[in-house]
Design an enzyme around this catalytic site. Structure first.
Site, mmCIF file in Angstrom:
data_model
loop_
_atom_site.group_PDB
_atom_site.id
_atom_site.type_symbol
_atom_site.label_atom_id
_atom_site.label_comp_id
_atom_site.label_asym_id
_atom_site.label_seq_id
_atom_site.Cartn_x
_atom_site.Cartn_y
_atom_site.Cartn_z
ATOM 1 N N LYS A 277 1.021 14.577 0.914
ATOM 2 C CA LYS A 277 -0.277 14.918 0.300
ATOM 3 C C LYS A 277 -0.369 16.409 -0.028
ATOM 4 O O LYS A 277 -1.288 16.855 -0.691
ATOM 5 C CB LYS A 277 -1.424 14.477 1.218
ATOM 6 N N HIS B 96 0.793 -1.237 0.000
ATOM 7 C CA HIS B 96 0.000 0.000 0.000
ATOM 8 C C HIS B 96 0.821 1.280 0.000
ATOM 9 O O HIS B 96 0.238 2.362 0.013
ATOM 10 C CB HIS B 96 -0.930 0.028 1.220
ATOM 11 N N LYS C 245 -8.390 14.455 3.514
ATOM 12 C CA LYS C 245 -7.564 13.242 3.612
ATOM 13 C C LYS C 245 -6.664 13.416 4.825
ATOM 14 O O LYS C 245 -6.631 14.495 5.422
ATOM 15 C CB LYS C 245 -6.728 13.050 2.342
ATOM 16 N N ARG C 246 -5.934 12.374 5.206
ATOM 17 C CA ARG C 246 -5.012 12.533 6.313
ATOM 18 C C ARG C 246 -4.025 13.661 6.023
ATOM 19 O O ARG C 246 -3.650 13.905 4.876
ATOM 20 C CB ARG C 246 -4.244 11.225 6.569
ATOM 21 N N LYS D 232 -14.148 8.774 -5.238
ATOM 22 C CA LYS D 232 -15.434 9.164 -4.651
ATOM 23 C C LYS D 232 -15.881 10.517 -5.188
ATOM 24 O O LYS D 232 -17.059 10.714 -5.511
ATOM 25 C CB LYS D 232 -15.319 9.203 -3.112
ATOM 26 N N THR E 39 -8.315 6.774 -2.908
ATOM 27 C CA THR E 39 -9.695 6.350 -3.207
ATOM 28 C C THR E 39 -10.655 7.523 -3.047
ATOM 29 O O THR E 39 -11.724 7.527 -3.633
ATOM 30 C CB THR E 39 -10.133 5.185 -2.297
#
Length: 843
Positions: A575, A378, A569-570, A681, A677
């Protein structure tokens, strides 16, 4: 709370959810009242909203139980190959509405509750999220369970029943503060304790090699108590099981202290054993080598493998006598999928059971283990890699350490034979890493002990082959596959966006709910003015509803016609929420510089949790809230720009914000996000994506056409080239005036006047230690955001692109992902069989 629907609006929400039969409504009402009066309220005169929620939950659960029992009977009769999905995280969110959707009960429940003078949405809001995961990995596991049930696979999710899930996030003076998530405080109506299947798990002790074989003795025993949660498929009467283990101390735990007279201390010490399932470790993409975490990993593996072997041996329904004793056929009946390296101990544990307990020959046991286990990788981030100290293993799991050493020796002998004299290759490929602290590389253990290794997006799987596991790929290229992630359309379209699901169903029918590729049929309607208007109207309704929710929750007024620009998101440096911050500051400076100019109004929403020990992530949250404080209170800005931090982002909040988003930010440095993911969405819910060519963004651009996303910035090869050249942030700072202005403002305390040096660590990192190269993509990002503004000013063209994105999102269903796992990894075929409902007799 939810914005109440008018009577007319309630009646409109019918098409996809199905028209409720009068009999169904009467039955739901009767069952609801029975539970309310006899199960719950009993002696009390007044029912609380929580009583109403539990009465409804029990009513819906009644519809599950018969199907659940019948499904398990069906599996025992047919004895299919069973799939075991092992994960330390299952981020399930709420269960009530999802169960109603999958059983086709939502309209009947809505009508019955309405007739009783209650509001279904208000009852749904009472349910606690089951937050037993950190982010993408745990939520993916939840989507996979939904798809496995919908596809009729004999599948089981196995994990830990954490007493406290992912912490609740509070923002106090702009800083994240963590609160324990006591999600079980009021009980959980969806789980069933199964004490009859309680199992022992061993720790510590020592190993003896005897003429009768190897014995692991003088261990400390902890009991694993299973709690089962039903997982319904969509309208096929299949109900699978998620079994979560809870740690319990045996009655003789620390009895030696009791015998010395300290009975109270001995009983209190039971907590040491029961702490194993107390709390979810709150790290996402970061390895923390704590002994308790290793205990959790072995606990779930040891209990699960005993359970798997018990089920393998006794295949008759309700029978506990062994009918199989030969393990030759084990891999034909059992598939174990390791969700990242967290359940990697399955490999040595299965070897231990086969060799030490079942007396299977070592080489045969190794062949069985490899044919049974498969591993999903992952992440490519080095700090996320699990590398356990050998000394910790020696103390906690001495027999497993012996097995890992023996497996590693076999593996290295093979490598040495194929590559004679290549000592460096042996070092790179070893499961044991030498150094000041000897460590076990769990990813290497997973690769050598599995028949298949997969990444979770095409670009990620290529990086896995060419970089992360390059040597292993050269050795066994046939092992490596790609399985691009997906999301369940039931929760992430039907449940969270019924308005959009309805207008899609009106145009193309309801087949897309179980075959998302049917959304392609919407391509015919890209120029259909009625459909364009309907899609825009649904989006605006979702935005109004979410704006009302924000106003109630945050006491903040936002402009519902502004662009809802969302990054949820985290919080993590890779990110790049900081890139988003720099854009917000740049926009703010442009408005301040020219307040009379026309600007596209934006509401920038950023949400996510920071791991409690991750200093930089917490500083990023403080920076976002500080920027918002300045911008939102500047009269020159008005409602042209708002920056809002969404507190306590979780599954139930995602279900509200995603349908309301116009723009989805997926802006990680190319080569760092394995898949994502959230991006999927947003796509299926009608938001356009601004993103880098990273993770599944690449495939989204391929499906919809790159011109229908806002793609910017470096590609993987550009990042690699910049690494070779050497990334110098100061060059960008010196040459880009708007970037320089933004950084100087952060640095000078413009956004933190009470504490001017507050963000010195953030600036220092960006200028001198930024592994994720924020400045290198700044210029391309700002330019791309200008293109976003241009398109947003043309609502018809914007909506046409939205429709194209929705129409091209079919690939990103977890049903497609699981079908690929089933056929290409587990060797089973999805089944379209609809199991007879409990009210009909079986053949």
């Amino acid at each position: 709370m939810a914005v109440p629907l008018s009577d007319g609006d309630r009646r409109k929400q019918i098409s996809v959810r199905g028209i409720a039969g009068l009999g169904d409504v009467a039955e739901v009402r009767k069952s609801f009242n029975r539970h309310l009066h006899f199960t719950l309220v009993k002696d009390r005169n007044v029912a609380t909203p929580r009583d109403y929620y539990f009465a409804l939950a029990h009513t819906v659960r009644d519809h599950l139980v018969g199907r659940w029992i019948r499904t398990q009977q069906h599996y025992y009769e047919r004895d299919p190959k069973r799939i075991y999905y092992l994960s330390l995280e299952f981020y399930m969110g709420r269960t009530l509405q999802n169960t109603m959707v999958n059983l086709g009960l939502q309209n009947a429940c809505d009508e019955a509750i309405y007739q009783l003078g209650l509001d279904l949405e208000e009852l749904e809001e009472i349910e606690e999220d089951a937050g037993l995961g950190n982010g993408g990995l745990g939520r993916l596991a939840a989507c996979f369970l939904d798809s496995m049930a919908t596809l009729g696979l004999a599948a089981y999710g196995y994990g830990i029943r954490y007493e406290f899930g992912i912490f609740n996030q509070k923002i106090v003076d702009g800083w994240q503060v963590e609160e324990a998530d006591d999600w079980l405080r009021y009980g959980n109506p969806w789980e069933k304790a199964r004490p009859e299947y309680m199992l022992p798990v061993h720790f510590y002790g020592h190993v003896e090699h005897t003429p009768d074989g190897v014995k692991w003795i003088d261990t400390q025993v902890v009991l694993a108590m299973p709690y089962d949660t039903p997982v319904p498929g969509y309208k096929n009467n299949t109900v699978n099981t998620m079994r979560l283990w809870s740690a319990k101390a045996p009655n003789d735990f620390n009895l030696q202290e009791f015998n010395m007279g300290d009975y109270v201390e001995a009983v209190l010490d039971r907590n040491l054993a029961e702490n194993i399932s107390r709390v979810l470790y709150p790290n996402d993409n970061f390895f923390e080598g704590k002994e308790l975490r290793l205990k959790q990993e072995y606990f779930v593996v040891a209990a699960t493998l005993q359970d798997i072997i018990r089920r393998y041996k006794s295949s008759k329904f309700g029978c506990r006598d062994p009918v199989r004793t030969c393990f030759e056929t084990f891999p034909d009946k059992v598939a174990i999928q390791l969700n990242d390296t967290h359940p990697a101990l399955s490999i040595p544990e299965l070897m231990r059971i086969l060799v030490d307990v079942e007396k299977v020959d070592w080489d045969k046991a190794w062949e069985i283990t490899k044919r049974t286990c498969a591993y999903t990788n992952h992440t490519v981030l080095p700090e996320a890699l699990e590398r356990w100290p050998v000394s910790m293993f020696e103390k906690l799991l001495p027999r497993h350490l012996e097995i890992i050493y023996a497996l590693n020796q076999m593996h290295l002998d093979r490598v040495a034979a194929l590559y004679p004299g290549d000592i460096d290759r042996l070092r790179r490929m070893s499961v044991i890493e030498e150094g000041d602290c000897k460590r076990i590389n769990m990813a290497h253990l997973c690769v050598i002990g599995s028949h298949t290794v997969n990444g979770v997006a095409r670009i990620h799987s290529e990086i896995v082959k060419n970089s992360v596991f390059k040597d292993f790929y050269e050795l066994e290229p046939e092992k490596f596959q790609n399985k691009t992630n997906g999301i369940t359309p039931r929760r992430w379209l039907l449940l969270c966006n019924p308005g959009l699901a309805d207008i899609i169903a009106e145009k193309i029918g309801e087949g897309f709910i179980t075959d998302l590729s049917q959304l392609k049929k919407l391509l015919e309607f890209i120029d259909n003015e009625t459909f364009i208007r309907d899609v825009a109207k649904v989006k605006q309704e979702n935005k109004l509803k979410f704006a009302a929710y924000l106003e109630e929750q945050y006491k903040v007024k936002i402009n519902p016609v502004s662009m809802f620009d969302v990054q949820v998101k985290r919080i993590h440096e890779y990110k790049r929420q900081l890139l988003n911050c720099l854009h917000a500051i740049t926009l703010y400076n442009r408005i301040r510089c020219n307040p009379s100019k026309s600007f596209v109004p934006r509401t920038i929403m950023i949400g996510g949790k920071a791991a409690p020990g991750y200093h930089m992530a917490k500083m990023i949250i403080k920076l976002i809230t500080s920027i918002g404080e300045v911008i939102n209170n500047d009269p020159y800005v008005g409602d042209k720009l708002r920056v809002i931090f969404l507190e306590n982002y979780r599954v139930s909040l995602a279900e509200k914000v995603i349908p309301a988003a116009d723009l989805s930010q997926q802006i990680s440095t190319a080569g760092t996000e394995a898949s994502g993911t959230g991006n999927m969405k947003f796509m299926v819910n009608g938001a356009l994506t601004i993103g880098t060519m990273d993770g599944a963004n690449v495939e989204m651009a391929e499906e919809a056409g790159e011109e229908n996303l806002f793609i910017f910035g470096m590609r993987v090869e550009d990042v690699e080239a910049l690494d070779r050249k050497g990334y110098n942030a100061r060059e960008y700072y010196e040459s880009l005036p708007e970037l320089r202005q933004a950084i100087d403002q952060i640095s000078s305390g413009f956004f933190s006047p009470q504490d001017p040096g507050c963000f010195k660590d953030v600036v220092n990192m960006l200028m001198y230690h930024d592994r994720f190269k924020v400045f290198a993509d700044y210029e391309a990002y700002i330019k791309c955001q200008g293109q976003v503004d241009q398109l947003f000013m043309d609502p018809r063209e914007w909506t046409r692109k939205v429709i194209r994105n929705i129409a091209c999102s079919g690939k990103f269903s977890s049903d497609r992902t699981i079908t690929e796992y089933a056929r290409e990894i587990w060797g089973v075929e999805p089944s379209a069989t609809v199991i007879l409902p409990p009210n009909l007799p079986q053949n």
